[in-house]
Design a protein around this motif. Structure first.
Motif, PDB file in Angstrom:
ATOM      1  N   ARG A   1       6.869  30.513   6.405  1.00 48.74           N
ATOM      2  CA  ARG A   1       8.196  31.113   6.595  1.00 48.74           C
ATOM      3  C   ARG A   1       8.334  32.394   5.773  1.00 48.74           C
ATOM      4  O   ARG A   1       8.870  33.407   6.258  1.00 48.74           O
ATOM      5  N   SER A   2       7.854  32.357   4.539  1.00 45.29           N
ATOM      6  CA  SER A   2       7.971  33.533   3.671  1.00 45.29           C
ATOM      7  C   SER A   2       7.100  34.677   4.163  1.00 45.29           C
ATOM      8  O   SER A   2       7.512  35.843   4.124  1.00 45.29           O
ATOM      9  N   ILE A   3       5.887  34.363   4.620  1.00 47.03           N
ATOM     10  CA  ILE A   3       5.024  35.418   5.165  1.00 47.03           C
ATOM     11  C   ILE A   3       5.701  36.087   6.353  1.00 47.03           C
ATOM     12  O   ILE A   3       5.699  37.325   6.474  1.00 47.03           O
ATOM     13  N   GLU A   4       6.289  35.295   7.231  1.00 47.28           N
ATOM     14  CA  GLU A   4       6.978  35.868   8.389  1.00 47.28           C
ATOM     15  C   GLU A   4       8.096  36.805   7.941  1.00 47.28           C
ATOM     16  O   GLU A   4       8.266  37.903   8.489  1.00 47.28           O
ATOM     17  N   TYR A   5       8.863  36.390   6.927  1.00 51.62           N
ATOM     18  CA  TYR A   5       9.966  37.221   6.431  1.00 51.62           C
ATOM     19  C   TYR A   5       9.439  38.530   5.840  1.00 51.62           C
ATOM     20  O   TYR A   5       9.921  39.623   6.165  1.00 51.62           O
ATOM     21  N   TYR A   6       8.445  38.420   4.976  1.00 53.33           N
ATOM     22  CA  TYR A   6       7.972  39.621   4.285  1.00 53.33           C
ATOM     23  C   TYR A   6       7.232  40.572   5.220  1.00 53.33           C
ATOM     24  O   TYR A   6       7.194  41.781   4.978  1.00 53.33           O
TER      25      TYR A   6
ATOM     26  N   ASP B   1      -4.724  31.903   1.681  1.00 54.86           N
ATOM     27  CA  ASP B   1      -5.317  30.583   1.795  1.00 54.86           C
ATOM     28  C   ASP B   1      -4.195  29.583   2.038  1.00 54.86           C
ATOM     29  O   ASP B   1      -3.083  29.970   2.417  1.00 54.86           O
ATOM     30  N   GLU B   2      -4.446  28.319   1.797  1.00 60.23           N
ATOM     31  CA  GLU B   2      -3.469  27.296   2.160  1.00 60.23           C
ATOM     32  C   GLU B   2      -2.159  27.432   1.399  1.00 60.23           C
ATOM     33  O   GLU B   2      -1.078  27.181   1.951  1.00 60.23           O
ATOM     34  N   LYS B   3      -2.221  27.866   0.134  1.00 60.89           N
ATOM     35  CA  LYS B   3      -1.021  27.870  -0.706  1.00 60.89           C
ATOM     36  C   LYS B   3      -0.602  29.264  -1.175  1.00 60.89           C
ATOM     37  O   LYS B   3       0.473  29.400  -1.756  1.00 60.89           O
ATOM     38  N   THR B   4      -1.412  30.283  -0.963  1.00 61.15           N
ATOM     39  CA  THR B   4      -1.092  31.607  -1.490  1.00 61.15           C
ATOM     40  C   THR B   4      -1.312  32.696  -0.452  1.00 61.15           C
ATOM     41  O   THR B   4      -2.113  32.535   0.470  1.00 61.15           O
ATOM     42  N   ALA B   5      -0.603  33.795  -0.635  1.00 56.19           N
ATOM     43  CA  ALA B   5      -0.797  34.978   0.201  1.00 56.19           C
ATOM     44  C   ALA B   5      -0.615  36.215  -0.666  1.00 56.19           C
ATOM     45  O   ALA B   5       0.382  36.338  -1.381  1.00 56.19           O
TER      46      ALA B   5
ATOM     47  N   SER C   1      -2.147  45.523  -3.645  1.00 58.64           N
ATOM     48  CA  SER C   1      -1.035  44.589  -3.528  1.00 58.64           C
ATOM     49  C   SER C   1      -0.025  44.816  -4.640  1.00 58.64           C
ATOM     50  O   SER C   1      -0.404  45.028  -5.794  1.00 58.64           O
ATOM     51  N   ILE C   2       1.248  44.773  -4.277  1.00 56.30           N
ATOM     52  CA  ILE C   2       2.310  44.805  -5.279  1.00 56.30           C
ATOM     53  C   ILE C   2       3.080  43.483  -5.326  1.00 56.30           C
ATOM     54  O   ILE C   2       3.908  43.284  -6.203  1.00 56.30           O
ATOM     55  N   LEU C   3       2.781  42.568  -4.375  1.00 58.68           N
ATOM     56  CA  LEU C   3       3.515  41.307  -4.296  1.00 58.68           C
ATOM     57  C   LEU C   3       2.604  40.216  -3.758  1.00 58.68           C
ATOM     58  O   LEU C   3       1.842  40.447  -2.822  1.00 58.68           O
ATOM     59  N   SER C   4       2.685  39.036  -4.365  1.00 60.07           N
ATOM     60  CA  SER C   4       1.983  37.887  -3.802  1.00 60.07           C
ATOM     61  C   SER C   4       2.900  36.673  -3.837  1.00 60.07           C
ATOM     62  O   SER C   4       3.853  36.598  -4.627  1.00 60.07           O
TER      63      SER C   4
END
Length: 295
Positions: free
Chosen positions: A25-30, A42-46, A55-58
């Motif tokens: 859900r968060s990936i879709e938003y960002y 991966d399964e728990k991080t982006a 990258s400036i945000l993970s």
């Protein structure tokens, strides 16, 4: 935009790590709303990017995630700095089409929009006014206000070509909710070497290096006397500060140790923004990672 404030020898925020309850859900938003792409997942991080390189945000999904709660320390907002007023105009047109609710403010030094991600993490998207338009009182205090933003004027500078965050975007600053302003000021100025450049009464102050209007904001508006959020709460996991050289890093380590702070070697995975040197927690339990990797 003034670009030298987010390069060495200034100490500046290069990366923010956010905890979320639902990674997809968060990936879709960002991606859809803010304009990032995914660099590594991966399964728990982006790890998110806007240029396919840096990258400036993970994001990190936490199990049994607890929602944000009042009275806790942590993130007030992180602030994404766009290169031009045209970029901000295009962003406003984009989020208007997406029917996203926003707040807005003209801070004299900058023009800013405010949003919340699906977990309630605060986001600012802003541009700086030209540096020669900032007003300084003496050599130490910059004039900052919160007035109504002329959104129509900014939109008029746009050309309708929003294709995600543009080249040259940086993490402009971070604003933190802290428990005790006096202890926090001592930590960031005496141990880390920031300068106070603006105060809002007894409940907020703004600090920077190199006479930026602020690299970090600090307030107790909703968090005075508060505790840090539990590890499985959504919110801020850490933010990264870029140091100029190894000598500065060693001095900050000594300052932190003398102040009673615990200094740890930081082993972050996946790595972002270069090699990490060490980390510590500020007096409100907020994790800071220090690196030499930066511009």
């Amino acid at each position: 935009m003034p670009t030298h404030f987010h390069k060495k020898p200034n100490m500046y925020v290069s990366h923010v790590q956010i905890k979320v309850s639902n990674l997809d859900r968060s990936i879709e938003y960002y991606k859809d709303i803010i304009g990032f792409d995914v660099l590594v997942q991966d399964e728990k991080t982006a790890v998110l990017t806007f240029d396919g390189r840096t990258s400036i945000l993970s994001l990190e999904q936490v199990d049994n995630a607890q929602p944000l709660a009042g009275g806790q320390t942590g993130l007030y907002h992180f602030a994404i700095l766009l290169p031009t007023r045209k970029d901000l105009g295009n962003f406003i047109q984009h989020i208007a089409q997406k029917n996203v609710r926003i707040g807005a403010g003209d801070h004299h030094v900058s023009e800013a929009l405010y949003l919340y991600d699906p977990d309630g993490n605060g986001i600012e998207v802003y541009i700086d006014r030209p540096e020669d338009e900032w007003i300084w009182y003496g050599d130490s205090t910059v004039h900052m206000v919160t007035e109504q933003l002329n959104i129509q004027s900014i939109m008029a500078d746009g050309d309708g070509q929003w294709n995600g965050l543009p080249e040259g975007t940086v993490m402009g600053h971070i604003h933190l909710s802290v428990s005790d302003l006096a202890n926090t000021e001592k930590f960031y100025t005496e141990a880390l070497g920031f300068e106070v450049v603006c105060r809002f009464g007894m409940q907020a102050l703004f600090i920077s290096t190199g006479k930026y209007h602020h690299h970090i904001g600090l307030n107790t508006w909703n968090s005075e006397g508060g505790k840090k959020a539990p590890a499985n709460s959504v919110g801020l996991k850490s933010f990264t500060l870029v140091l100029d050289n190894a000598e500065q890093a060693e001095q900050i380590k000594k300052n932190l140790t003398a102040m009673g702070a615990i200094v740890e070697q930081y082993e972050g995975a996946p790595k972002f923004g270069g090699a990490q040197l060490f980390s510590t927690e500020d007096p409100s339990g907020i994790r800071i990672i220090f690196t030499l990797e930066g511009e």
